[in-house]
Scaffold this active site. Structure first.
Site, PDB file in Angstrom:
ATOM      1  N   ASN A 146      -2.246  58.950 128.304  1.00 50.12           N
ATOM      2  CA  ASN A 146      -3.279  58.484 126.678  1.00 50.12           C
ATOM      3  C   ASN A 146      -3.173  58.986 125.384  1.00 50.12           C
ATOM      4  O   ASN A 146      -2.481  57.575 124.885  1.00 50.12           O
ATOM      5  CB  ASN A 146      -4.904  59.591 127.290  1.00 50.12           C
ATOM      6  CG  ASN A 146      -5.669  59.014 126.661  1.00 50.12           C
ATOM      7  OD1 ASN A 146      -6.263  58.659 125.646  1.00 50.12           O
ATOM      8  ND2 ASN A 146      -7.343  59.757 126.900  1.00 50.12           N
ATOM      9  N   ASP A 147      -2.548  60.039 125.474  1.00 47.83           N
ATOM     10  CA  ASP A 147      -1.884  60.108 123.655  1.00 47.83           C
ATOM     11  C   ASP A 147      -0.505  59.156 124.028  1.00 47.83           C
ATOM     12  O   ASP A 147      -0.362  58.957 122.333  1.00 47.83           O
ATOM     13  CB  ASP A 147      -1.973  61.732 123.543  1.00 47.83           C
ATOM     14  CG  ASP A 147      -3.052  62.551 123.632  1.00 47.83           C
ATOM     15  OD1 ASP A 147      -4.639  61.604 122.953  1.00 47.83           O
ATOM     16  OD2 ASP A 147      -3.278  63.384 124.132  1.00 47.83           O
TER      17      ASP A 147
END
Lengths: 102, 473
Positions: B399-400
């Site tokens: 995600n990040d």
């Protein structure tokens, strides 16, 4: 203060070892590829398990009547061994998987 | 004779540690380096047990020593052999905590010993240096132990992120208090009651907990690496205490190398260490997610059969693994998908972000376990070039590290972190369990882009279903 300075003088070899080891530690792993970061951290983790030697000395010098020292020392030996053995075995397991690919 | 042999044993130990670390930083020699360091450790330990002498007296209590070694070896080997590769970061943290606790215990016994000597026998003042080494060993060892336990709990999900306003100020105050008390204790030559000593111990434990508690899970690798170097320094204080060169070199080497490794990891995230420790994600989480939420918009889902179709007719697919792959233990299934697609003539590669997963190199280790070939793994710079010619990017539980806010939104907490620029590809399929934000606690604009489609579900389950669908085509 004078005590500390005196101690510094008495232990100047040790102080030199510390300073040289700091530079050595930085130099030695300076160019590690990021793939190896985790195994390296784990390996370093195992190496600081050298603290076990202190635990063995404490244990070996404890008076047989001093139960506090015996128990704490024993605990220290167990925990230190965990650090050393666990650390090296986990590192080896990680690296074993890298080896297969070569 | 015995003592000079011991000197030799310690010399061998120190050299093997240096060689071991050196070899560990090269892929070809890494495994051998680990074994060499282990061999040196065994020599140093055996030498200590049988050859160590203090004022002509050898060590006693052999039964206790060997009992402890035996128990530690059995538990250590079993837990290290049994642990799943995904749980490995926790394991490193746990073993690190054990080392810290060991250093703290040594300090306690030595302080106890010192007091007996001082008050019962001689009455002479204790050397300030000895006391300093004991107290420092206690503080650093305890902080490392408490911190590692919290990091361990966080990584296996038992402890949640927790912070309250002003926590950093309290932490700094606590640290100052500990240092002042330690200074007072040493200054007084240990003549004060042991009350201060044990108070320092308790406060250090509290500090260790508060130090790690507010730091987000994504930053745990950095914290573990830092605590790792703390334990190294704690071991080195033992070296001062016993005039023991091998403890000193081993401890300081790890202290220095660990600090460098910590900084390298921070660099990979383009943040400073101070930023990781003080400006924890917890603090500005609410503001960040609030801002992004408003501009969120809609996302679209993709069905399994569509995803299977898109991927099997692509020319080039790049898989971006993240922590979701690790928790789901999906590395083998992932390799299966890769083989299946390759058989259909699709070129499959992997893009590895330096901090994907919970530790640098985490993904490499996992994929290596699943027999994924080395040359399919691309590091960030090469991968970002490859994306431009890629048809489908499959993001598996990352995600990040693919959040475009790191490039475009200066108010984002991860602004400036180098990311995998997956939006350069023609299409992006994101597999996640839900729309919940990742570890940094911020929304990801990537999910709302027109070329992105979401495939919800556990990574392993989703991959298995995907494989079944592709076989059906």
């Amino acid at each position: 203060m004078t005590e500390i300075l005196g101690w510094l003088q008495a232990h100047q070899q040790m102080v030199y070892i510390v300073i040289l080891s700091i530079f050595l530690g930085v130099e030695v792993i300076g160019r590690v590829p990021s793939v190896l970061h985790t195994p390296l951290m784990s390996g370093a983790n195992a190496i600081h398990g050298v603290v076990i030697i202190g635990a063995i000395i404490v244990m070996g010098q404890a008076d047989s009547g001093n139960y506090l020292a015996l128990i704490l020392g024993f605990l220290a030996v167990v925990l230190g061994t965990l650090n050393v053995v666990g650390g090296f075995v986990v590192t080896d397991r990680m690296l074993e998987m890298f080896k297969k690919k070569k | 004779m015995g003592i000079s042999l011991l000197t030799l044993a310690y010399l061998i130990g120190s050299v093997t540690f240096i060689l071991g670390l050196k070899m560990l930083s090269h892929p070809d020699s890494a495994r051998k380096g680990n074994l060499i360091a282990a061999a040196g450790m065994i020599i140093a330990i055996l030498g200590t047990i049988f050859l160590y002498e203090n004022e002509g007296k050898k060590l006693g209590n052999y039964i206790w020593i060997f009992g402890g070694l035996l128990i530690g070896t059995i538990i250590g080997t079993l837990s290290a052999k049994k642990v799943k590769m995904t749980a490995m970061p926790e394991m490193v943290s746990l073993f690190n905590g054990m080392g810290g606790a060991c250093a703290a215990l040594i300090s306690m016994v030595e302080f106890n010993h010192l007091q007996h000597q001082q008050f019962m026998v001689s009455g002479a003042p204790v050397g300030g240096g000895t006391l300093l080494a004991i107290v420092l060993g206690l503080i650093i060892g305890t902080i490392s132990f408490a911190g590692s336990m919290v990091a361990w709990g966080k990584l296996n999900g038992r402890i949640k992120d927790f912070s309250f306003p002003g926590q950093h100020l309290i932490n700094i105050g606590l640290l100052l208090l500990i240092l002042c008390m330690a200074g007072y204790l040493v200054w007084q030559g240990g003549e004060v009651s042991s009350f201060y000593f044990y108070l320092i111990f308790i406060l250090s434990a509290v500090y260790g907990i508060f130090f790690v508690l507010p730091i987000g899970g994504a930053d745990m690798p950095v914290v573990i690496s830092l605590l790792n170097s703390f334990t190294g320094v704690a071991a080195a204080t033992g070296g001062f205490l016993y005039d023991n060169p091998v403890m000193l070199t081993g401890g300081i080497l790890v202290g220095a190398a660990g600090t460098l490794l910590t900084i390298l990891m921070c660099k990979a995230m383009n943040r400073s260490l101070q930023n990781v420790l003080i400006g924890s994600f917890g603090g500005n989480k609410a503001a960040a997610s609030g801002g992004a939420m408003a501009s969120g918009g809609t996302y679209k889902e993709i069905t399994l059969s569509d995803a299977a179709m898109v991927m099997s007719y692509a020319n080039k697919v790049i898989i971006v693994p993240g922590y979701g792959l690790a928790v789901a233990q999906a590395q083998h299934t992932c390799h299966e998908l890769e083989k299946l697609l390759e058989n259909k003539g699709v070129q499959v590669q992997y893009a590895i972000h330096p901090v994907a997963g919970r530790m640098p190199g985490h993904m490499n280790v996992l994929l290596a376990e699943a027999d994924v070939s080395y040359d399919k793994l691309h590091e960030m710079e090469t991968a970002n070039e490859e994306f431009k010619t890629t048809d489908v990017v499959l993001v598996l539980g990352a995600n990040d590290v693919v959040n475009p806010a790191a490039k475009s939104d200066p108010s984002s907490p991860i602004y400036g972190m180098p990311i995998l620029e997956v939006e350069d590809a023609k299409a992006v399929i994101v597999n996640k369990r839900s729309m919940k934000p990742g570890y940094a606690g911020i929304e990801n604009q990537l999910f709302y882009q027109p070329k992105t489609s979401m495939l919800f579900g556990d990574a392993k389950k989703a991959l298995q279903d995907l494989i079944a669908e592709i076989k059906n085509i």
